[in-house]
Design a protein around this motif. Structure first.
Motif, PDB file in Angstrom:
ATOM      1  N   ILE A   1       0.629  -1.378   0.008  1.00 17.09           N
ATOM      2  CA  ILE A   1       0.494   0.267  -0.198  1.00 17.09           C
ATOM      3  C   ILE A   1       1.024   1.461   0.096  1.00 17.09           C
ATOM      4  N   ALA A   2       0.597   1.925  -1.044  1.00 16.22           N
ATOM      5  CA  ALA A   2       1.790   3.189  -1.007  1.00 16.22           C
ATOM      6  C   ALA A   2       1.268   3.896   0.060  1.00 16.22           C
ATOM      7  N   PHE A   3       1.981   4.944   0.762  1.00 15.99           N
ATOM      8  CA  PHE A   3       2.202   6.273   1.874  1.00 15.99           C
ATOM      9  C   PHE A   3       1.809   6.632   1.379  1.00 15.99           C
ATOM     10  N   ASP A   4       0.707   7.847   1.987  1.00 20.25           N
ATOM     11  CA  ASP A   4      -0.649   8.857   1.723  1.00 20.25           C
ATOM     12  C   ASP A   4      -0.323  10.061   2.228  1.00 20.25           C
ATOM     13  N   ASP A   5       0.986  10.741   2.270  1.00 27.61           N
ATOM     14  CA  ASP A   5       1.055  12.611   3.638  1.00 27.61           C
ATOM     15  C   ASP A   5      -0.445  12.739   3.377  1.00 27.61           C
ATOM     16  N   ASN A   6      -1.084  12.587   2.982  1.00 22.19           N
ATOM     17  CA  ASN A   6      -2.454  13.139   3.253  1.00 22.19           C
ATOM     18  C   ASN A   6      -3.241  12.401   4.198  1.00 22.19           C
ATOM     19  N   LEU A   7      -3.018  11.508   3.935  1.00 16.68           N
ATOM     20  CA  LEU A   7      -3.659  10.636   5.633  1.00 16.68           C
ATOM     21  C   LEU A   7      -3.144  10.582   7.051  1.00 16.68           C
ATOM     22  N   VAL A   8      -2.132  11.210   7.217  1.00 18.52           N
ATOM     23  CA  VAL A   8      -0.821  11.900   8.114  1.00 18.52           C
ATOM     24  C   VAL A   8      -1.729  12.938   8.782  1.00 18.52           C
ATOM     25  N   ALA A   9      -1.986  13.175  10.162  1.00 16.78           N
ATOM     26  CA  ALA A   9      -2.791  14.076  10.819  1.00 16.78           C
ATOM     27  C   ALA A   9      -1.502  14.439  12.281  1.00 16.78           C
ATOM     28  N   GLU A  10      -1.356  15.723  12.303  1.00 17.40           N
ATOM     29  CA  GLU A  10      -0.632  15.540  13.984  1.00 17.40           C
ATOM     30  C   GLU A  10      -1.590  15.638  14.995  1.00 17.40           C
ATOM     31  N   GLY A  11      -0.658  15.026  16.309  1.00 18.10           N
ATOM     32  CA  GLY A  11      -1.501  14.899  17.609  1.00 18.10           C
ATOM     33  C   GLY A  11      -0.388  15.904  17.885  1.00 18.10           C
ATOM     34  N   GLU A  12      -1.217  15.790  20.293  1.00 15.62           N
ATOM     35  CA  GLU A  12      -0.360  16.704  20.248  1.00 15.62           C
ATOM     36  C   GLU A  12      -0.887  15.113  22.140  1.00 15.62           C
ATOM     37  N   TYR A  13      -0.895  13.620  22.307  1.00 13.68           N
ATOM     38  CA  TYR A  13      -0.827  12.869  22.403  1.00 13.68           C
ATOM     39  C   TYR A  13      -2.525  13.359  23.346  1.00 13.68           C
ATOM     40  N   VAL A  14      -3.280  14.470  23.182  1.00 18.06           N
ATOM     41  CA  VAL A  14      -4.159  14.623  24.535  1.00 18.06           C
ATOM     42  C   VAL A  14      -5.249  14.725  23.708  1.00 18.06           C
ATOM     43  N   ILE A  15      -6.479  14.462  24.488  1.00 15.21           N
ATOM     44  CA  ILE A  15      -8.224  14.524  23.553  1.00 15.21           C
ATOM     45  C   ILE A  15      -8.247  15.525  22.315  1.00 15.21           C
ATOM     46  N   TRP A  16      -7.885  16.294  22.898  1.00 15.56           N
ATOM     47  CA  TRP A  16      -8.354  18.056  21.650  1.00 15.56           C
ATOM     48  C   TRP A  16      -7.271  17.677  20.946  1.00 15.56           C
ATOM     49  N   SER A  17      -6.281  16.827  20.462  1.00 10.45           N
ATOM     50  CA  SER A  17      -5.589  17.165  19.684  1.00 10.45           C
ATOM     51  C   SER A  17      -6.547  15.990  18.766  1.00 10.45           C
ATOM     52  N   GLY A  18      -7.130  14.867  19.499  1.00 10.76           N
ATOM     53  CA  GLY A  18      -7.521  14.054  18.555  1.00 10.76           C
ATOM     54  C   GLY A  18      -8.660  14.593  18.026  1.00 10.76           C
ATOM     55  N   VAL A  19      -9.104  14.919  18.759  1.00  7.14           N
ATOM     56  CA  VAL A  19     -10.723  15.847  18.036  1.00  7.14           C
ATOM     57  C   VAL A  19     -10.720  16.315  16.874  1.00  7.14           C
ATOM     58  N   ASN A  20      -9.214  17.579  16.746  1.00  9.74           N
ATOM     59  CA  ASN A  20      -8.804  18.268  15.604  1.00  9.74           C
ATOM     60  C   ASN A  20      -8.376  17.584  14.454  1.00  9.74           C
ATOM     61  N   ALA A  21      -7.482  16.600  14.967  1.00 12.52           N
ATOM     62  CA  ALA A  21      -7.314  15.421  13.924  1.00 12.52           C
ATOM     63  C   ALA A  21      -7.991  15.142  13.052  1.00 12.52           C
ATOM     64  N   ALA A  22      -8.898  14.265  13.524  1.00  9.53           N
ATOM     65  CA  ALA A  22      -9.777  13.558  13.174  1.00  9.53           C
ATOM     66  C   ALA A  22     -10.554  14.170  12.764  1.00  9.53           C
ATOM     67  N   ALA A  23     -11.020  15.595  13.013  1.00 12.16           N
ATOM     68  CA  ALA A  23     -11.965  16.098  12.172  1.00 12.16           C
ATOM     69  C   ALA A  23     -10.846  16.902  10.901  1.00 12.16           C
ATOM     70  N   GLU A  24      -9.858  17.144  10.563  1.00 13.40           N
ATOM     71  CA  GLU A  24      -9.201  17.088   9.371  1.00 13.40           C
ATOM     72  C   GLU A  24      -9.186  15.950   8.294  1.00 13.40           C
ATOM     73  N   LEU A  25      -9.254  14.646   8.664  1.00  8.96           N
ATOM     74  CA  LEU A  25      -9.468  13.371   8.306  1.00  8.96           C
ATOM     75  C   LEU A  25     -10.730  13.476   7.243  1.00  8.96           C
ATOM     76  N   CYS A  26     -12.085  13.716   8.517  1.00 13.33           N
ATOM     77  CA  CYS A  26     -13.415  13.513   8.134  1.00 13.33           C
ATOM     78  C   CYS A  26     -13.849  14.436   6.487  1.00 13.33           C
ATOM     79  N   LYS A  27     -12.547  15.164   6.600  1.00 14.04           N
ATOM     80  CA  LYS A  27     -13.027  16.296   5.489  1.00 14.04           C
ATOM     81  C   LYS A  27     -12.410  16.244   4.631  1.00 14.04           C
ATOM     82  N   LEU A  28     -11.479  15.097   4.525  1.00 16.09           N
ATOM     83  CA  LEU A  28     -10.383  15.199   2.812  1.00 16.09           C
ATOM     84  C   LEU A  28     -11.644  14.193   2.337  1.00 16.09           C
ATOM     85  N   HIS A  29     -11.883  14.417   1.138  1.00 20.20           N
ATOM     86  CA  HIS A  29     -13.025  13.946  -0.381  1.00 20.20           C
ATOM     87  C   HIS A  29     -12.553  12.283  -0.311  1.00 20.20           C
ATOM     88  N   ASN A  30     -11.415  11.754  -0.016  1.00 18.52           N
ATOM     89  CA  ASN A  30     -11.549  10.549  -0.317  1.00 18.52           C
ATOM     90  C   ASN A  30     -11.130  10.020   1.101  1.00 18.52           C
TER      91      ASN A  30
END
Length: 333
Positions: free
Chosen positions: A204-233
């Motif tokens: 499987i080819a690595f896709d940098d668009n699928l990587v979001a940076e967090g900070e090991y705390v809950i709120w960063s997981g919320v923000n990072a997942a929100a960005e991933l959910c907005k992706l067209h694919n």
């Protein structure tokens, strides 16, 4: 006023046995410890710990350095350290360094000035830290990484994260999002390595668009997942580098009108106590927090006693726990 001789007389043991029961309880039989304990309570004896420490040139305390005292995984490890230290007649001084080198040095000086006997470090350290610091006192690195020198205890973060991605791939996922910790964190580096190794192994080819940076705390997981959910694919699964971010990611996915795991599977790492009670319960990698703390105390006390450790690097097994936050891909996006 009661004294140690009175305790020994009532317990039916020698004064030396009472002294050992107080200073090195692991060297006294359970029956003798119980008799001493009961005698102490009976006469309300209060040992002069300052005198004991002066005679032995020890403080009978250990410093535990933690980068984030609010982190639930570190809390589990600290509890196991404290329980084992207490069994061995030691107290624990907790140093909440807040990832600050200045605060860390303040706690290190406690050992340098003999106010404590040794240090257990919970902060994952960079190679630069190891290159620029040497310690002339008992120092043990817990929650270490592949590159950690000296006495250390860790799980294989690379293999553990690779195992998780292998599992998601086995469920049919090909677009697997990743929520990392901060880029310079050694745990982030190791777990990212495991992620990429699993993808490469599966072709499987690595896709940098699928990587979001967090900070090991809950709120960063919320923000990072929100960005991933907005992706067209968008991804069909999101692997998080710890459970806190995974719990935040679950919340973000639901906020975007998606279901976990039917639309997006979510995974974590650590198996904190909340992992089994979130909705849905979290698939994760469990680190053996109780064993880590117990082994760390035992190793550090051997170092304090002047023993040379032939087994100074422990890689403990992790557990792979499947719960309800993951499922097979229904429709590949």
């Amino acid at each position: 006023m009661s004294n140690i001789r009175e305790v020994a007389r009532i317990a039916g043991v020698s004064v030396a046995t009472v002294s050992r029961a107080l200073s090195h309880p692991e060297k006294v039989s359970e029956s003798s410890k119980l008799r001493v304990k009961n005698a102490i309570e009976q006469v309300n004896y209060r040992p002069n710990m300052l005198a004991r420490n002066f005679r032995s040139a020890r403080s009978y305390s250990l410093v535990v350095l933690v980068p984030d005292i609010s982190n639930p995984f570190f809390a589990q490890v600290i509890r196991s350290i404290e329980l084992q230290a207490q069994k061995k007649g030691y107290s624990v001084l907790l140093g909440d360094t807040q990832d600050s080198n200045v605060r860390e040095q303040e706690y290190i000086r406690l050992v340098e000035t003999r106010l404590s006997d040794g240090i257990i470090q919970l902060r994952p350290m960079s190679d630069h830290f190891h290159e620029t610091n040497t310690f002339n006192f008992p120092y043990l690195h817990l929650c270490a990484t592949e590159s950690s020198p000296g006495p250390c205890i860790r799980v294989d973060n690379v293999a553990g994260f690779e195992h998780m991605i292998d599992y998601l791939i086995s469920l049919g996922h090909r677009r697997i999002g990743l929520i990392t910790g901060l880029k310079g964190n050694p745990h982030t580096i190791d777990r990212f390595k495991g992620y990429k190794q699993a993808l490469e192994k599966a072709g499987i080819a690595f896709d940098d668009n699928l990587v979001a940076e967090g900070e090991y705390v809950i709120w960063s997981g919320v923000n990072a997942a929100a960005e991933l959910c907005k992706l067209h694919n968008r991804p069909t699964a999101i692997a998080c580098m710890n459970d806190e971010m995974a719990i935040g990611a679950i919340q973000a996915v639901k906020t975007h009108g998606l279901r976990v795991p039917e639309d997006i599977s979510i995974t974590g790492f650590d198996d904190i106590s909340y992992a089994r009670y979130c909705d849905p319960p979290l698939t994760t990698i469990a680190q053996p927090s109780m064993d880590m703390g117990t082994i760390a105390v035992d190793m550090l006390l051997r170092m304090i006693d002047g023993e040379s450790l032939s087994d100074d690097k422990h890689v403990l097994p992790y557990d792979f726990i499947v719960r309800k936050s993951t499922t097979t891909v229904e429709v590949e996006v």
